[in-house]
Scaffold this motif. Structure first.
Motif, PDB file in Angstrom:
ATOM      1  N   LYS A 142       0.821  -1.204   0.000  1.00  0.00           N
ATOM      2  CA  LYS A 142       0.000   0.000   0.000  1.00  0.00           C
ATOM      3  C   LYS A 142       0.854   1.253   0.000  1.00  0.00           C
ATOM      4  O   LYS A 142       2.027   1.159   0.364  1.00  0.00           O
ATOM      5  CB  LYS A 142      -0.930  -0.005   1.224  1.00  0.00           C
ATOM      6  N   HIS A 172      -0.620  -6.317   5.377  1.00  0.00           N
ATOM      7  CA  HIS A 172       0.262  -7.052   6.298  1.00  0.00           C
ATOM      8  C   HIS A 172      -0.503  -7.637   7.490  1.00  0.00           C
ATOM      9  O   HIS A 172      -0.003  -8.531   8.156  1.00  0.00           O
ATOM     10  CB  HIS A 172       1.460  -6.194   6.740  1.00  0.00           C
ATOM     11  N   TYR A 173      -1.759  -7.177   7.714  1.00  0.00           N
ATOM     12  CA  TYR A 173      -2.538  -7.795   8.792  1.00  0.00           C
ATOM     13  C   TYR A 173      -2.803  -9.276   8.511  1.00  0.00           C
ATOM     14  O   TYR A 173      -2.916 -10.075   9.427  1.00  0.00           O
ATOM     15  CB  TYR A 173      -3.844  -7.023   9.046  1.00  0.00           C
ATOM     16  N   LYS A 176      -0.303 -11.638   9.970  1.00  0.00           N
ATOM     17  CA  LYS A 176      -0.199 -11.799  11.429  1.00  0.00           C
ATOM     18  C   LYS A 176      -0.780 -13.149  11.825  1.00  0.00           C
ATOM     19  O   LYS A 176      -1.879 -13.511  11.405  1.00  0.00           O
ATOM     20  CB  LYS A 176      -0.966 -10.666  12.151  1.00  0.00           C
ATOM     21  N   GLU A 210      -3.816   2.637  18.291  1.00  0.00           N
ATOM     22  CA  GLU A 210      -2.362   2.834  18.321  1.00  0.00           C
ATOM     23  C   GLU A 210      -2.032   3.972  19.274  1.00  0.00           C
ATOM     24  O   GLU A 210      -2.830   4.907  19.425  1.00  0.00           O
ATOM     25  CB  GLU A 210      -1.851   3.220  16.935  1.00  0.00           C
ATOM     26  N   ARG A 217       5.880  10.394   9.064  1.00  0.00           N
ATOM     27  CA  ARG A 217       5.211  10.100   7.794  1.00  0.00           C
ATOM     28  C   ARG A 217       4.316  11.236   7.325  1.00  0.00           C
ATOM     29  O   ARG A 217       3.267  11.005   6.709  1.00  0.00           O
ATOM     30  CB  ARG A 217       4.386   8.829   7.952  1.00  0.00           C
ATOM     31  N   TYR A 220       2.886  11.382   3.646  1.00  0.00           N
ATOM     32  CA  TYR A 220       1.870  10.396   3.294  1.00  0.00           C
ATOM     33  C   TYR A 220       0.615  10.573   4.146  1.00  0.00           C
ATOM     34  O   TYR A 220      -0.498  10.665   3.628  1.00  0.00           O
ATOM     35  CB  TYR A 220       2.438   8.981   3.472  1.00  0.00           C
ATOM     36  N   ASP A 229      -6.012   5.051   5.617  1.00  0.00           N
ATOM     37  CA  ASP A 229      -4.785   4.384   6.071  1.00  0.00           C
ATOM     38  C   ASP A 229      -5.078   3.048   6.755  1.00  0.00           C
ATOM     39  O   ASP A 229      -4.307   2.103   6.614  1.00  0.00           O
ATOM     40  CB  ASP A 229      -4.045   5.328   7.042  1.00  0.00           C
ATOM     41  N   MET A 230      -6.156   2.970   7.503  1.00  0.00           N
ATOM     42  CA  MET A 230      -6.399   1.779   8.336  1.00  0.00           C
ATOM     43  C   MET A 230      -7.715   1.056   8.037  1.00  0.00           C
ATOM     44  O   MET A 230      -7.772  -0.166   8.085  1.00  0.00           O
ATOM     45  CB  MET A 230      -6.409   2.167   9.824  1.00  0.00           C
ATOM     46  N   HIS A 234      -6.795  -2.796   6.526  1.00  0.00           N
ATOM     47  CA  HIS A 234      -6.699  -3.734   7.657  1.00  0.00           C
ATOM     48  C   HIS A 234      -8.059  -3.977   8.322  1.00  0.00           C
ATOM     49  O   HIS A 234      -8.434  -5.115   8.610  1.00  0.00           O
ATOM     50  CB  HIS A 234      -5.716  -3.208   8.708  1.00  0.00           C
ATOM     51  N   LYS A 328      -5.001   7.055  16.170  1.00  0.00           N
ATOM     52  CA  LYS A 328      -3.643   7.236  16.683  1.00  0.00           C
ATOM     53  C   LYS A 328      -3.721   8.022  17.980  1.00  0.00           C
ATOM     54  O   LYS A 328      -4.697   8.711  18.243  1.00  0.00           O
ATOM     55  CB  LYS A 328      -2.798   7.965  15.648  1.00  0.00           C
ATOM     56  N   ARG A 333      -1.962   0.446  22.776  1.00  0.00           N
ATOM     57  CA  ARG A 333      -1.889  -0.235  21.481  1.00  0.00           C
ATOM     58  C   ARG A 333      -2.667  -1.533  21.614  1.00  0.00           C
ATOM     59  O   ARG A 333      -2.330  -2.393  22.427  1.00  0.00           O
ATOM     60  CB  ARG A 333      -0.425  -0.524  21.129  1.00  0.00           C
ATOM     61  N   GLN A 366      -3.406  -8.104  18.891  1.00  0.00           N
ATOM     62  CA  GLN A 366      -2.113  -7.600  19.341  1.00  0.00           C
ATOM     63  C   GLN A 366      -2.323  -6.487  20.354  1.00  0.00           C
ATOM     64  O   GLN A 366      -3.382  -5.850  20.331  1.00  0.00           O
ATOM     65  CB  GLN A 366      -1.272  -7.098  18.164  1.00  0.00           C
TER      66      GLN A 366
HETATM   67  C1  BG6 Z   1       0.088   0.664   8.443  1.00  0.00           C
HETATM   68  C2  BG6 Z   1      -0.377   2.083   8.598  1.00  0.00           C
HETATM   69  O1  BG6 Z   1      -0.530   0.049   7.349  1.00  0.00           O
HETATM   70  O2  BG6 Z   1      -0.233  -0.060   9.632  1.00  0.00           O
HETATM   71  C3  BG6 Z   1       0.229   2.735   9.821  1.00  0.00           C
HETATM   72  O3  BG6 Z   1       0.013   2.812   7.432  1.00  0.00           O
HETATM   73  C4  BG6 Z   1      -0.025   1.892  11.045  1.00  0.00           C
HETATM   74  O4  BG6 Z   1      -0.299   4.047  10.010  1.00  0.00           O
HETATM   75  C5  BG6 Z   1       0.380   0.450  10.800  1.00  0.00           C
HETATM   76  O5  BG6 Z   1       0.732   2.447  12.114  1.00  0.00           O
HETATM   77  C6  BG6 Z   1      -0.048  -0.429  11.951  1.00  0.00           C
HETATM   78  O6  BG6 Z   1       0.498  -1.717  11.788  1.00  0.00           O
HETATM   79  P1  BG6 Z   1       0.725  -2.663  13.047  1.00  0.00           P
HETATM   80  O7  BG6 Z   1       1.213  -3.934  12.456  1.00  0.00           O
HETATM   81  O8  BG6 Z   1       1.733  -1.972  13.917  1.00  0.00           O
HETATM   82  O9  BG6 Z   1      -0.603  -2.774  13.734  1.00  0.00           O
END
Ligand code: BG6
Length: 479
Positions: A142, A172-173, A176, A210, A217, A220, A229-230, A234, A328, A333, A366
């Motif tokens: 992304k 990337h989620y 996990k 988070e 960043r 972006y 973004d999220m 995800h 954020k 987290r 997480q």
């Molecule tokens: C990214 C976002 O895709 O995922 C970030 O661009 C975010 O803003 C991050 O912080 C969170 O990933 P993770 O694996 O730390 O939950």
């Protein structure tokens, strides 16, 4: 096409993602002998490195980001790395890149993470240099666009050079372990599926919280915001995994088929069903932190928090709200899915004064990886004053249950699947486009109603309107 690549081409080889995630993941795979000795990794970026200086650059990143138990592998890993300077707008640079790559005997995997504006020239350059043949697959990181329209442009550009079975869109989620475990929980157990529907589930909550802020960043994030973004990626992938019908097998096509049906069934969201926020200065873990506008150095309308009441309009989920929130600078987290079941139809204990609460399944993704089922139990005693019932947790803590296996980061899994060609944990074009379609509609309604993010102090769970969004339905967020 099934092949295991013996060349891996990394775009953005000097970037943050490469330093923090990709190099450490590849070094871990090397350490565990999960990648073949002949796999060569070619990094490209605009910076003026050669093979030696890039290896020195990589060493610094690995010393910083690799866990100590892996550091012994750095020396033997570095010789795999080569480097080629590349400016994606310069067509001749791709010819030099092709020379540097040399002949891949088995095939090549490309990992492309670049600004949306560089996707098209990069694909065009790769094509011209003969780097897009049948034995080449491409992983796309992304942001894959900023809207349905721009994502289609990127998808079209990539499709002109690669067939869909050679395109690996990364979320990337999905890499996990705990996200994959959602599928095991739902489909490797008999007890949840009969209850997994509107008849037995009252509502679902998904939180991705988070504590970090803008980090480095600015360029972006300020253009993107929490929704794009999220939520676009995800959050919607988590929702799809929770809500989808059972796929026929653990393979890419059946799983993606079921996810996309959910994404297409998402109801258009009314403006009153969303809340946006932006953090102001506050404190996280008792440490003062600046506000978003201060970090940015100027006022902005970008949302750093969003809460949405979503609906999946299909038979299984009719009338079941999905409360989604991400932000954020929240107090902790935490990524968590909470499935809240309905009340029992009749309490045999009511006449004895006992109150019952609905069951809940709390799936911690997480940082805590655990699954907790809240069950009602009787307090011990002779009950002379009536019966007392209390929710007690039935806990499965993943690190305890699986103490042996190493904890891997998401990119280890995804890079290996990319190299070996397994698309199960990647996102298909129709999924991404369904996701963007839903997000665009929300953004359009914000624009139409001139919605601006409400302020919240860093260290809080977003603006108070987010609490009200759930509470007016009698729902409390699981904090
Ligand atoms: C990214 C976002 O895709 O995922 C970030 O661009 C975010 O803003 C991050 O912080 C969170 O990933 P993770 O694996 O730390 O939950």
């Amino acid at each position: 096409m099934s092949f295991t690549a013996d060349r891996l081409l990394l775009f953005g080889a000097t970037g943050d993602l490469t330093q923090r995630m990709l190099l450490p993941s590849l070094c871990a795979l090397h350490d565990d002998k999960l990648i073949a000795p002949e796999l060569t990794i070619i990094g490209t970026a605009r910076s003026e490195y050669d093979d030696d200086t890039y290896q020195a650059f990589a060493r610094v990143a690995l010393e910083k980001y690799l866990p100590d138990f892996r550091k012994h592998a750095i020396d033997s890993f570095l010789p795999r790395l080569k480097y080629q300077v590349l400016d994606a707008t310069q067509a001749d640079h791709f010819t030099e890149l092709a020379d540097e790559i040399g002949e891949a005997k088995k095939g090549m995997a490309i990992f492309l993470s670049t600004a949306p504006s560089l996707f098209e020239p990069t694909i065009a350059g790769l094509t011209k240099a003969g780097l897009t043949g049948d034995k080449v697959r491409i992983g796309l990181e992304k942001p894959l666009g900023t809207s349905l329209e721009t994502s289609r442009e990127i998808n079209d550009a990539v499709a002109a050079a690669f067939s869909e079975d050679r395109i690996f869109r990364i979320d990337h989620y999905l890499g996990k372990e705990t996200v994959q475990n959602l599928l095991a929980l739902r489909f490797a157990n008999i007890m949840f599926e009969p209850l997994w529907n509107a008849a037995h589930i009252d509502h679902v909550q998904i939180t991705i919280a988070e504590t970090v802020g803008l980090e480095s960043r600015v360029g972006y994030y300020d253009g993107a915001g929490a929704l794009r973004d999220m939520v676009q990626n995800h959050m919607l992938q988590l929702l799809a995994l929770v809500a989808m019908e059972p796929p026929t097998s653990y393979d890419a096509t059946p799983i993606q088929d079921e996810k996309v049906k959910v994404l297409r069934a998402l109801r258009v969201v009314a403006p009153a069903e969303t809340v946006t926020g932006q953090y102001r200065k506050g404190a996280i873990d008792a440490q003062p932190v600046p506000g978003y506008d201060e970090e940015l150095g100027k006022p902005s309308d970008t949302e750093t928090f969003v809460a949405i009441k979503a609906h999946v309009d299909n038979w299984r989920w009719a009338g079941v709200p999905f409360y989604l929130r991400t932000g954020k600078r929240l107090p902790e987290r935490k990524t968590e899915i909470v499935v809240n079941f309905r009340c029992i139809p009749h309490s045999i204990f009511a006449a004895r004064g006992a109150k019952t609460q609905p069951n809940a399944l709390v799936i911690g993704i997480q940082p805590e990886e655990n699954i907790q089922l809240q069950l009602m139990a009787k307090e011990p005693g002779l009950d002379r004053d009536g019966i007392r019932l209390r929710p007690v947790p039935l806990n499965i803590t993943m690190p305890d249950a699986f103490a042996g296996p190493k904890k891997r980061i998401a990119y280890e899994r995804l890079l290996l699947d990319l190299i070996e060609g397994d698309q199960t944990l990647f996102v298909r074009r129709d999924e991404v486009e369904a996701q963007w379609g839903w997000i665009d509609q929300i953004r359009a309604s914000w624009a139409e109603h001139d919605v601006k993010p409400k302020a919240y102090s860093a260290g809080n769970w977003g603006p108070s309107a987010a609490i009200a969004l759930a509470e007016r339905d009698g729902v409390t967020w699981h904090d």
